[in-house]
Motif scaffolding. Structure first.
Motif, PDB file in Angstrom:
ATOM      1  N   GLY A 103       0.819  -1.210   0.000  1.00  0.00           N
ATOM      2  CA  GLY A 103       0.000   0.000   0.000  1.00  0.00           C
ATOM      3  C   GLY A 103       0.849   1.255   0.000  1.00  0.00           C
ATOM      4  O   GLY A 103       0.572   2.219  -0.726  1.00  0.00           O
ATOM      5  N   ARG A 104       1.903   1.253   0.795  1.00  0.00           N
ATOM      6  CA  ARG A 104       2.819   2.397   0.815  1.00  0.00           C
ATOM      7  C   ARG A 104       3.496   2.567  -0.531  1.00  0.00           C
ATOM      8  O   ARG A 104       3.646   3.695  -1.022  1.00  0.00           O
ATOM      9  CB  ARG A 104       3.859   2.218   1.911  1.00  0.00           C
ATOM     10  CG  ARG A 104       3.287   2.331   3.298  1.00  0.00           C
ATOM     11  CD  ARG A 104       4.328   2.083   4.344  1.00  0.00           C
ATOM     12  NE  ARG A 104       3.729   2.120   5.674  1.00  0.00           N
ATOM     13  CZ  ARG A 104       4.352   1.749   6.762  1.00  0.00           C
ATOM     14  NH1 ARG A 104       5.594   1.312   6.708  1.00  0.00           N
ATOM     15  NH2 ARG A 104       3.754   1.822   7.918  1.00  0.00           N
ATOM     16  N   ALA A 105       3.925   1.453  -1.113  1.00  0.00           N
ATOM     17  CA  ALA A 105       4.570   1.523  -2.432  1.00  0.00           C
ATOM     18  C   ALA A 105       3.596   2.041  -3.477  1.00  0.00           C
ATOM     19  O   ALA A 105       3.969   2.830  -4.351  1.00  0.00           O
ATOM     20  CB  ALA A 105       5.093   0.142  -2.827  1.00  0.00           C
ATOM     21  N   LEU A 106       2.334   1.629  -3.376  1.00  0.00           N
ATOM     22  CA  LEU A 106       1.327   2.087  -4.330  1.00  0.00           C
ATOM     23  C   LEU A 106       1.131   3.598  -4.248  1.00  0.00           C
ATOM     24  O   LEU A 106       1.041   4.280  -5.269  1.00  0.00           O
ATOM     25  CB  LEU A 106       0.004   1.366  -4.085  1.00  0.00           C
ATOM     26  CG  LEU A 106      -1.166   1.762  -4.988  1.00  0.00           C
ATOM     27  CD1 LEU A 106      -0.832   1.537  -6.455  1.00  0.00           C
ATOM     28  CD2 LEU A 106      -2.406   0.987  -4.595  1.00  0.00           C
ATOM     29  N   VAL A 107       1.085   4.137  -3.044  1.00  0.00           N
ATOM     30  CA  VAL A 107       0.908   5.583  -2.874  1.00  0.00           C
ATOM     31  C   VAL A 107       2.074   6.347  -3.504  1.00  0.00           C
ATOM     32  O   VAL A 107       1.881   7.321  -4.238  1.00  0.00           O
ATOM     33  CB  VAL A 107       0.768   5.940  -1.372  1.00  0.00           C
ATOM     34  CG1 VAL A 107       0.866   7.439  -1.146  1.00  0.00           C
ATOM     35  CG2 VAL A 107      -0.536   5.405  -0.827  1.00  0.00           C
ATOM     36  N   VAL A 108       3.299   5.902  -3.240  1.00  0.00           N
ATOM     37  CA  VAL A 108       4.470   6.594  -3.788  1.00  0.00           C
ATOM     38  C   VAL A 108       4.528   6.417  -5.302  1.00  0.00           C
ATOM     39  O   VAL A 108       4.813   7.368  -6.037  1.00  0.00           O
ATOM     40  CB  VAL A 108       5.775   6.103  -3.120  1.00  0.00           C
ATOM     41  CG1 VAL A 108       6.997   6.762  -3.745  1.00  0.00           C
ATOM     42  CG2 VAL A 108       5.739   6.385  -1.627  1.00  0.00           C
ATOM     43  N   ALA A 109       4.239   5.206  -5.786  1.00  0.00           N
ATOM     44  CA  ALA A 109       4.263   4.959  -7.239  1.00  0.00           C
ATOM     45  C   ALA A 109       3.224   5.827  -7.944  1.00  0.00           C
ATOM     46  O   ALA A 109       3.491   6.370  -9.024  1.00  0.00           O
ATOM     47  CB  ALA A 109       4.006   3.486  -7.531  1.00  0.00           C
ATOM     48  N   ALA A 110       2.072   5.985  -7.338  1.00  0.00           N
ATOM     49  CA  ALA A 110       1.038   6.826  -7.940  1.00  0.00           C
ATOM     50  C   ALA A 110       1.468   8.295  -7.957  1.00  0.00           C
ATOM     51  O   ALA A 110       1.239   8.999  -8.938  1.00  0.00           O
ATOM     52  CB  ALA A 110      -0.274   6.678  -7.181  1.00  0.00           C
ATOM     53  N   SER A 111       2.131   8.739  -6.903  1.00  0.00           N
ATOM     54  CA  SER A 111       2.533  10.143  -6.855  1.00  0.00           C
ATOM     55  C   SER A 111       3.666  10.447  -7.825  1.00  0.00           C
ATOM     56  O   SER A 111       3.818  11.579  -8.254  1.00  0.00           O
ATOM     57  CB  SER A 111       2.927  10.560  -5.440  1.00  0.00           C
ATOM     58  OG  SER A 111       4.132   9.950  -5.064  1.00  0.00           O
ATOM     59  N   ARG A 112       4.442   9.448  -8.182  1.00  0.00           N
ATOM     60  CA  ARG A 112       5.500   9.681  -9.166  1.00  0.00           C
ATOM     61  C   ARG A 112       5.106   9.187 -10.555  1.00  0.00           C
ATOM     62  O   ARG A 112       5.912   9.198 -11.462  1.00  0.00           O
ATOM     63  CB  ARG A 112       6.828   9.098  -8.704  1.00  0.00           C
ATOM     64  CG  ARG A 112       7.053   7.635  -8.940  1.00  0.00           C
ATOM     65  CD  ARG A 112       8.415   7.156  -8.507  1.00  0.00           C
ATOM     66  NE  ARG A 112       9.484   7.415  -9.425  1.00  0.00           N
ATOM     67  CZ  ARG A 112       9.714   6.753 -10.539  1.00  0.00           C
ATOM     68  NH1 ARG A 112       8.926   5.774 -10.905  1.00  0.00           N
ATOM     69  NH2 ARG A 112      10.743   7.050 -11.299  1.00  0.00           N
ATOM     70  N   ALA A 113       3.864   8.754 -10.697  1.00  0.00           N
ATOM     71  CA  ALA A 113       3.308   8.294 -11.977  1.00  0.00           C
ATOM     72  C   ALA A 113       4.117   7.143 -12.569  1.00  0.00           C
ATOM     73  O   ALA A 113       4.378   7.096 -13.768  1.00  0.00           O
ATOM     74  CB  ALA A 113       3.203   9.453 -12.973  1.00  0.00           C
ATOM     75  N   THR A 115       3.717   3.688 -13.522  1.00  0.00           N
ATOM     76  CA  THR A 115       2.641   2.734 -13.779  1.00  0.00           C
ATOM     77  C   THR A 115       3.050   1.301 -13.461  1.00  0.00           C
ATOM     78  O   THR A 115       2.286   0.558 -12.837  1.00  0.00           O
ATOM     79  CB  THR A 115       2.190   2.832 -15.248  1.00  0.00           C
ATOM     80  OG1 THR A 115       1.853   4.187 -15.522  1.00  0.00           O
ATOM     81  CG2 THR A 115       0.986   1.957 -15.516  1.00  0.00           C
ATOM     82  N   ALA A 116       4.250   0.903 -13.860  1.00  0.00           N
ATOM     83  CA  ALA A 116       4.691  -0.480 -13.642  1.00  0.00           C
ATOM     84  C   ALA A 116       4.755  -0.812 -12.154  1.00  0.00           C
ATOM     85  O   ALA A 116       4.265  -1.862 -11.716  1.00  0.00           O
ATOM     86  CB  ALA A 116       6.051  -0.710 -14.295  1.00  0.00           C
ATOM     87  N   ALA A 117       5.316   0.075 -11.366  1.00  0.00           N
ATOM     88  CA  ALA A 117       5.421  -0.168  -9.930  1.00  0.00           C
ATOM     89  C   ALA A 117       4.043  -0.108  -9.270  1.00  0.00           C
ATOM     90  O   ALA A 117       3.761  -0.884  -8.351  1.00  0.00           O
ATOM     91  CB  ALA A 117       6.367   0.846  -9.291  1.00  0.00           C
ATOM     92  N   ALA A 118       3.181   0.787  -9.740  1.00  0.00           N
ATOM     93  CA  ALA A 118       1.837   0.893  -9.169  1.00  0.00           C
ATOM     94  C   ALA A 118       1.034  -0.381  -9.434  1.00  0.00           C
ATOM     95  O   ALA A 118       0.336  -0.882  -8.542  1.00  0.00           O
ATOM     96  CB  ALA A 118       1.113   2.112  -9.736  1.00  0.00           C
ATOM     97  N   ILE A 119       1.124  -0.892 -10.641  1.00  0.00           N
ATOM     98  CA  ILE A 119       0.407  -2.132 -10.972  1.00  0.00           C
ATOM     99  C   ILE A 119       0.921  -3.290 -10.125  1.00  0.00           C
ATOM    100  O   ILE A 119       0.140  -4.065  -9.570  1.00  0.00           O
ATOM    101  CB  ILE A 119       0.522  -2.438 -12.478  1.00  0.00           C
ATOM    102  CG1 ILE A 119      -0.295  -1.418 -13.281  1.00  0.00           C
ATOM    103  CG2 ILE A 119       0.084  -3.863 -12.796  1.00  0.00           C
ATOM    104  CD1 ILE A 119      -0.069  -1.482 -14.783  1.00  0.00           C
ATOM    105  N   LEU A 120       2.242  -3.392 -10.006  1.00  0.00           N
ATOM    106  CA  LEU A 120       2.835  -4.464  -9.204  1.00  0.00           C
ATOM    107  C   LEU A 120       2.397  -4.347  -7.742  1.00  0.00           C
ATOM    108  O   LEU A 120       1.998  -5.338  -7.126  1.00  0.00           O
ATOM    109  CB  LEU A 120       4.360  -4.430  -9.312  1.00  0.00           C
ATOM    110  CG  LEU A 120       5.124  -5.438  -8.467  1.00  0.00           C
ATOM    111  CD1 LEU A 120       4.710  -6.871  -8.798  1.00  0.00           C
ATOM    112  CD2 LEU A 120       6.624  -5.246  -8.660  1.00  0.00           C
TER     113      LEU A 120
END
Length: 140
Positions: A103-113, A115-120
């Motif tokens: 969840g933490r990784a998703l928030v940071v990945a979304a804020s830096r746009a 996509t690959a990390a957010a999906i993972l």
């Protein structure tokens, strides 16, 4: 009434002045944060793999390692073997920890746009939620 400032400020804000310490951009800071969250998620995934080996966890660990290496400029993440000398962690507790890290990784990945990390990260959150549901429903 006030004594005038006689020395130069240590907090230089003037454009064009050089400083002794490096500055990182917002994107670099987010890369560092994201790599840290994904590396922590990888460590928990490796612990889960040691306790409950599965092809899903193996594939997730590989994908996490690839993303961490990408964010760290090609440097592979440190991977430690889980030792049997410490108290064996609870599998549900590890899944909850992994879910939180994802969840933490998703928030940071979304804020830096990213996509690959957010999906993972979102996939890992779903996987850990699914791993917890049967146990938590059975215990009610």
């Amino acid at each position: 009434m006030y004594e005038p400032i006689r020395t130069k400020s240590v907090h230089s804000t003037m454009a064009g002045e050089s400083t002794d310490f490096p500055h990182r951009s917002r994107e670099e800071e987010l890369d560092i944060q994201l790599a840290g969250h994904l590396a922590a998620l990888l460590a928990v995934t490796d612990e889960l793999r040691a306790l409950q080996p599965s092809a899903d966890l193996d594939a997730a660990a590989e994908r996490l390692a690839e993303q961490v290496a990408r964010l760290r400029g090609g440097r592979s993440p440190a991977r430690a073997a889980v030792s049997g000398t410490r108290r064996e962690p609870s599998v549900p507790a590890l899944h909850r920890r992994a879910h939180t890290l994802a969840g933490r990784a998703l928030v940071v990945a979304a804020s830096r746009a990213d996509t690959a990390a957010a999906i993972l990260a979102a996939e890992r959150m779903d996987a850990h939620t699914a791993a917890l549901e049967p146990r938590e429903l059975a215990s009610r």
